[in-house]
Design an enzyme around this catalytic site. Sequence first.
Site, PDB file in Angstrom:
ATOM      1  N   ASP B  92     -32.633  52.362 -20.486  1.00  9.55           N
ATOM      2  CA  ASP B  92     -31.528  53.286 -20.746  1.00  9.55           C
ATOM      3  C   ASP B  92     -30.382  52.900 -19.814  1.00  9.55           C
ATOM      4  O   ASP B  92     -30.513  51.992 -18.992  1.00  9.55           O
ATOM      5  CB  ASP B  92     -31.966  54.735 -20.566  1.00  9.55           C
ATOM      6  CG  ASP B  92     -32.264  55.067 -19.121  1.00  9.55           C
ATOM      7  OD1 ASP B  92     -32.090  54.194 -18.254  1.00  9.55           O
ATOM      8  OD2 ASP B  92     -32.676  56.190 -18.845  1.00  9.55           O
ATOM      9  N   ASP B 271     -38.667  57.637 -27.617  1.00  7.99           N
ATOM     10  CA  ASP B 271     -39.263  57.596 -26.280  1.00  7.99           C
ATOM     11  C   ASP B 271     -39.313  59.020 -25.780  1.00  7.99           C
ATOM     12  O   ASP B 271     -38.484  59.856 -26.176  1.00  7.99           O
ATOM     13  CB  ASP B 271     -38.419  56.764 -25.304  1.00  7.99           C
ATOM     14  CG  ASP B 271     -37.239  57.562 -24.772  1.00  7.99           C
ATOM     15  OD1 ASP B 271     -36.263  57.742 -25.534  1.00  7.99           O
ATOM     16  OD2 ASP B 271     -37.301  58.050 -23.629  1.00  7.99           O
TER      17      ASP B 271
END
Lengths: 376, 376
Positions: B92, B271
Amino acid sequence: MQFELKKTDPFSAARRGTITTAHGVIETPAFMPVGTAGAVKAVHIRELKNDIQAQIILGNTYHLYLRPGLQILAKAGGLHKFNGWPGPILTDSGGYQVYSLTERRKLHEEGVMFHSHIDGSKHMFTPENVMDIQRVIGADIIMAFDECTPWPCDYEYAGKSLDLTHRWLSRCMSRFRETEPHYGYEQSLFPIVQGSTFRDLRIKSAEIVAGHHADGNAIGGLSVGEPAEQMYEMTELVCGILPTDKPRYLMGVGTPANILENISLGIDMFDCVMPTRNGRNGMLFTSKGTINLRNEKWKDDFSPLDEDSTSYVDREYSKAYVKHLFKAGEMLGPMIASIHNLAFYQWLVREARKHIEEGNFTSWKSVMVKQLSLKL
Amino acid sequence: MQFELKKTDPFSAARRGTITTAHGVIETPAFMPVGTAGAVKAVHIRELKNDIQAQIILGNTYHLYLRPGLQILAKAGGLHKFNGWPGPILTDSGGYQVYSLTERRKLHEEGVMFHSHIDGSKHMFTPENVMDIQRVIGADIIMAFDECTPWPCDYEYAGKSLDLTHRWLSRCMSRFRETEPHYGYEQSLFPIVQGSTFRDLRIKSAEIVAGHHADGNAIGGLSVGEPAEQMYEMTELVCGILPTDKPRYLMGVGTPANILENISLGIDMFDCVMPTRNGRNGMLFTSKGTINLRNEKWKDDFSPLDEDSTSYVDREYSKAYVKHLFKAGEMLGPMIASIHNLAFYQWLVREARKHIEEGNFTSWKSVMVKQLSLKL
């Protein structure tokens, strides 16, 4: 239980043997990982079997009695069924924990009154009920209920405590003989030699213990703070008295060097929390010395955790990565270090067995003891 | 990176595809276990591969940047080399963590000034340096730097934040194009659709994101407290605009039911920390509903942890034993629950893929969603 002595080292008292229990064979000298509450901390059963190659694990009667408790253990069909470990199990008697974990306890001739370290509830351990409890837990090898004296300890206290331990031992032996195993396989009771670091007390205790003709015998009350030389002196003395045709278990010992020295004095079985406890604090034992992963020097060392070791964690992870895991507070750090250290301890006793078989244990030991004590 | 769309469900927008990266193929729909600091908490790499059968894992740029830091990661040769995970990795952008973990942060046009949650040290993330950082970490898929709005969020704030996110996205795309991967394999940058729960903002954002023609596209700012129905409404809306020939990643979602519902709306990648975080708190996801191991009802249930599951922990350990481990504070409890939950999530997306292939995903999904929400 059967003990077969296969070979004795020509230059020391080191012995190579096998103990056959209802749950399998233990090659000796053997190291037993400690599974206090029914689990070896941070290690899966599969890893104990395949990666660490443990032959027998230890459970603590005090902890198991308090949690999950006897009702659950009985309903499960004993500790083997409860935790899924298929091999041999040994349980201590709870004596050591009562003295070290609970603040409020009172010693009587009858037994020990104590308060749980978990919820403060009041309990009593007696030689008789500790045998009954270990029948319920169902370990292959169970231990006599004793008083473990602290160190240092004055002679008078040590002598009185020893007499009490011996009276308790007789009561343990009687209760053990009067009762049956619960789960269809035999259990063996090991008495414990006490006597602090006093030669005459240790001799007296070893003779009394030997007179009970148990399946195996233990030495307790060492590795409680005394200098290593005194520990070795007591081990040597006691091993000279305990029968040679029964396994000898030195309780709570110790560092890798302690283990090799005590093997050379005639000890067959060991247990210690050190590989797991020190591992959880970032300390690794290796054949070349100890590694403290908290040390900054490892932060960019991308070499395998231990080039010489047999365990998969040593090839899979680098020193720098595992150091990072400890620094970041990741549970995986203690998990890796616990597997590494336990696998190393198993490697150490496997090598000791090999060198006893080859007849060169003593030479190997003197080289190893120096290396093991280095700080990398 | 290549995305191949193999099949679309006739009764929903669910898709079956494959993403090919430099580190291997990801079958979609896919769930990515979260490895915040370079490790999936309480799980060995070997277990991720063999027992959980993860195809790709996620790392957090914010955490990795602070610890072990870029110097160590560069010296290791990137995150794959550092942690030993051989498959694809996604990182991320750190945007979410800057907003959720640090108390003191200040938003500027240029980027975000923030203080480390570890030692209070001052740092700045900009669209440019976040691209550079993710080049050093070396994940196969990297994410654009955005502002993740909290929920609820007023329309004016959401609109202004979205414009900033779009300006940052252009800067991310430029920097990404101007720079090269560090380790000899390609990386792909995914832009992120924001816009809170406002339909017009989401439409605008999805159109702008689609206009960048990236290798894949993500939806952020959902699963932050809004009702599930609003999440589904936004997902459906955005999936209708994002290109069909690129994978769609819904960030931070969610429960097993959330995952199935969003698959049916056209999402390919997920996720979430839920399987590991809830696992560490004693909550198990199963195909028949959730189990809270803190509940007393499991204390003498000696049946396997999950009769229907595929993972070895489900056969090796009983509910009563794992409940005991949690009660006794044994690390092995969270370790077992983490493997179980991650293996269950992988099973869930594997089943979803199978049912999309068979053309009966929608019927299967409606049965499953009811079961998954039960409390056992």
